[in-house]
Design a protein around this motif. Structure first.
Motif, PDB file in Angstrom:
ATOM      1  N   TYR B  25       2.887 -35.912  51.505  1.00 59.73           N
ATOM      2  CA  TYR B  25       3.241 -36.312  52.863  1.00 59.73           C
ATOM      3  C   TYR B  25       3.534 -37.802  52.961  1.00 59.73           C
ATOM      4  CZ  TYR B  25       3.339 -36.694  57.880  1.00 59.73           C
ATOM      5  OH  TYR B  25       3.750 -36.945  59.164  1.00 59.73           O
ATOM      6  N   GLU B  31       6.075 -32.608  57.407  1.00 60.81           N
ATOM      7  CA  GLU B  31       4.982 -31.707  57.074  1.00 60.81           C
ATOM      8  C   GLU B  31       5.431 -30.473  56.282  1.00 60.81           C
ATOM      9  OE1 GLU B  31       2.004 -30.891  60.202  1.00 60.81           O
ATOM     10  OE2 GLU B  31       2.300 -28.782  59.692  1.00 60.81           O
ATOM     11  N   ASP B  33       8.033 -29.912  54.501  1.00 56.11           N
ATOM     12  CA  ASP B  33       8.504 -30.213  53.149  1.00 56.11           C
ATOM     13  C   ASP B  33       7.352 -30.581  52.229  1.00 56.11           C
ATOM     14  OD1 ASP B  33      11.109 -29.706  53.824  1.00 56.11           O
ATOM     15  OD2 ASP B  33      11.547 -31.774  54.368  1.00 56.11           O
ATOM     16  N   LEU B  35       4.309 -29.540  52.466  1.00 52.84           N
ATOM     17  CA  LEU B  35       3.634 -28.279  52.140  1.00 52.84           C
ATOM     18  C   LEU B  35       4.381 -27.532  51.033  1.00 52.84           C
ATOM     19  CD1 LEU B  35       2.733 -26.981  55.724  1.00 52.84           C
ATOM     20  CD2 LEU B  35       1.104 -27.660  53.962  1.00 52.84           C
ATOM     21  N   ASP B  36       5.688 -27.464  51.189  1.00 51.20           N
ATOM     22  CA  ASP B  36       6.512 -26.773  50.187  1.00 51.20           C
ATOM     23  C   ASP B  36       6.364 -27.391  48.807  1.00 51.20           C
ATOM     24  OD1 ASP B  36       7.511 -24.967  51.934  1.00 51.20           O
ATOM     25  OD2 ASP B  36       9.529 -25.805  52.068  1.00 51.20           O
ATOM     26  N   VAL B  37       6.400 -28.717  48.791  1.00 50.35           N
ATOM     27  CA  VAL B  37       6.351 -29.409  47.507  1.00 50.35           C
ATOM     28  C   VAL B  37       5.018 -29.150  46.801  1.00 50.35           C
ATOM     29  CG1 VAL B  37       6.164 -31.720  46.504  1.00 50.35           C
ATOM     30  CG2 VAL B  37       8.078 -31.175  48.006  1.00 50.35           C
ATOM     31  N   GLN B  39       3.106 -26.572  47.208  1.00 47.80           N
ATOM     32  CA  GLN B  39       3.125 -25.177  46.760  1.00 47.80           C
ATOM     33  C   GLN B  39       3.896 -25.016  45.459  1.00 47.80           C
ATOM     34  OE1 GLN B  39       4.696 -22.656  49.862  1.00 47.80           O
ATOM     35  NE2 GLN B  39       3.430 -23.741  51.328  1.00 47.80           N
ATOM     36  N   PHE B  73      11.742 -34.067  44.577  1.00 48.39           N
ATOM     37  CA  PHE B  73      12.164 -33.752  45.944  1.00 48.39           C
ATOM     38  C   PHE B  73      12.896 -34.935  46.565  1.00 48.39           C
ATOM     39  CE2 PHE B  73      11.737 -33.788  50.498  1.00 48.39           C
ATOM     40  CZ  PHE B  73      12.070 -32.495  50.856  1.00 48.39           C
TER      41      PHE B  73
END
Lengths: 327, 157
Positions: B25, B31, B33, B35-37, B39, B73
């Motif tokens: 973050y 937020e 993105d 979270l995605d990263v 994961q 990312f």
């Protein structure tokens, strides 16, 4: 302020970052998925079948040969970073709608699933789940002069969009560098005031997901495709009234929650991003309460993370501007 | 054996989730993105857990995967045509946003390697030896690079 102070503040801010409530559970799902993928790859290496290539199941109900290549804007660009979680509740808008063969008002027009396309690469990094709708005239007693033309036009449009998305998906699957999911589905809105509205839902997950929706409304009496501006009395200042109401709702939502952000009142950064007034071909439908709902795609009036956003316009606003037949 | 390795990595991921999320973050500021990263990082860590050589480095190894994921990312995002909007920072107002942004901007304008160093040293409070481990560099390289970076940022320690 000296740099050390600044650093302390940044550090404090860093420490205060709040972890979203569902985050850990999402990661757990990713972990479980990785475990099962690992188990799968173990099995397939016994088969001697784990070549790197993609041998996905590919089933077309009708084959297509037109191949206009178009990379999905996010497919290879923003990224292949992390799409495998697309069906989590906070990201996927699409999974909820499942429909086929919905009989429509007096059986004038049927909306049916015309084609389905499911594909999943061996390693599950590429998943497509596509349902393409088609609008057809019900067989008897419906001789609307212009309808067939309208339906053909809508069907053509839908097919084109879907084909492009599928081509883009297949191209990135060949490229096989990341993760991508494609979901296409549709929804038919309940009948009210003479209109049939079909919503085509498209969702591409790659990195972060992007949903883009399309709305088609047909006047069931004239058989014409209805645009937003056609709904209103010509001399009403519908545009300003609706735009103002939407802005009001945006402000209210932002007052109520810090996590809602809309690009109005200077928040858009660049003036060209600001939501000023609604366009003549805005996306709309009428909901169960027969209220007009305006829908915006991601990134249209708010940052992408807000997703597609919708505003129900109260009757008190629409009553005096809608054409009689659509009230 | 194989299962144990998986469980070890899973436990590390769960125990340090907050750290990974903050890492993501603080770089990405969005937020969903972030979270995605995380994961994606977790997915890769489990998937490749056999490539970890020594278990005593497991934690460092997982952190490195997360760090790479975050920078991957950013690289892709910056290369993409569509930029995500920067979120205004609510806290900023009270703290004198103009001045503070200057260090933040300075940090965001560093090269990747430099920015990683600053993050690891000042936000994560890692020791230089640990940083060297995470970045897979030798200690003296890390030291001299950090020193240069600090001068660039006009931070005197």
């Amino acid at each position: 302020m000296d740099r050390i102070e600044e650093l302390k503040i940044l550090k404090k801010e860093y420490e205060e970052i709040q972890v979203p409530a569902g985050g850990l559970a999402q990661m757990q799902a990713a972990i479980d998925r990785a475990k099962s993928d690992r188990a799968k790859s173990d099995r397939s290496s016994f088969d001697g079948a784990s070549k790197a290539g993609i041998a996905g199941e590919c089933k077309w109900q009708r084959s297509r040969s037109k191949a206009k290549k178009r990379m999905s804007p996010w497919g290879l660009g923003v990224a292949a970073a992390a799409a495998f979680m697309i069906l989590l509740p906070n990201v996927s808008p699409a999974a909820a709608y499942a429909m086929s063969n919905v009989p429509i008002l007096g059986d004038i027009i049927d909306v049916v699933t015309f084609r389905e396309y499911h594909e999943e690469s061996d390693d599950s990094r590429y998943i497509a789940d596509v349902k393409i709708p088609q609008l057809t005239m019900a067989e008897v007693g419906s001789q609307l002069p212009t309808s067939q033309k309208t339906l053909d036009m809508i069907n053509g449009h839908i097919e084109n969009i879907c084909q492009n998305l599928i081509d883009g998906f297949q191209a990135s699957m060949e490229y096989a560098e990341g993760y991508e999911s494609l979901v296409i589905d549709y929804k038919v809105f309940p009948q009210s005031n003479r209109l049939l509205t079909v919503k085509l839902i498209t969702y591409i997950g790659a990195g972060s997901g992007v949903e883009e929706d399309y709305y088609y409304s047909i006047d069931l009496e004239s058989g014409e495709l209805i645009q937003f501006e056609d709904l209103f009395e010509a001399d009403s200042d519908y545009n300003e009234k609706i735009s103002e109401n939407i802005k009001q709702q945006m402000r209210q939502q932002m007052d109520e929650s810090d996590s809602r952000i809309y690009w109005i009142d200077g928040r858009g950064g660049d003036p060209s991003w600001e939501f000023d007034e609604i366009s003549q071909d805005a996306a709309f439908y009428f909901n169960d309460d027969e209220c007009l709902v305006i829908s915006f795609n991601e990134g249209e009036v708010a940052p992408m993370f807000m997703g597609c956003v919708e505003f129900e316009i109260p009757r008190s606003v629409t009553d005096e501007i809608l054409k009689g037949v659509y009230k | 054996m194989k299962k144990n390795r998986e469980l070890l990595i899973e436990q590390i991921l769960i125990d340090n989730y907050e750290q990974y999320y903050k890492l993501a973050y603080s770089h990405i500021h969005v937020e969903a993105d972030a979270l995605d990263v995380v994961q994606e990082g977790a997915y890769k860590a489990i998937l490749r857990c056999d490539s970890l050589k020594e278990e005593k480095y497991a934690q460092t190894w997982v952190y490195r995967i997360m760090l790479n994921e975050v920078y991957d990312f950013l690289r892709k995002k910056n290369g993409a045509e569509r930029q995500l909007a920067q979120l205004p920072d609510a806290e900023g107002e009270t703290l004198g946003i103009a001045e503070r942004l200057s260090l933040r901007e300075a940090i965001e304008n560093l090269s990747e390697d430099e920015r990683k160093l600053v993050h690891l040293r000042f936000f994560e409070d890692y020791k230089l030896e640990e940083i060297a481990n995470i970045l897979d560099e030798n200690l003296s390289t890390v030291k001299s690079r950090l020193y240069r970076t600090l001068r660039k940022l006009k931070i005197s320690i």
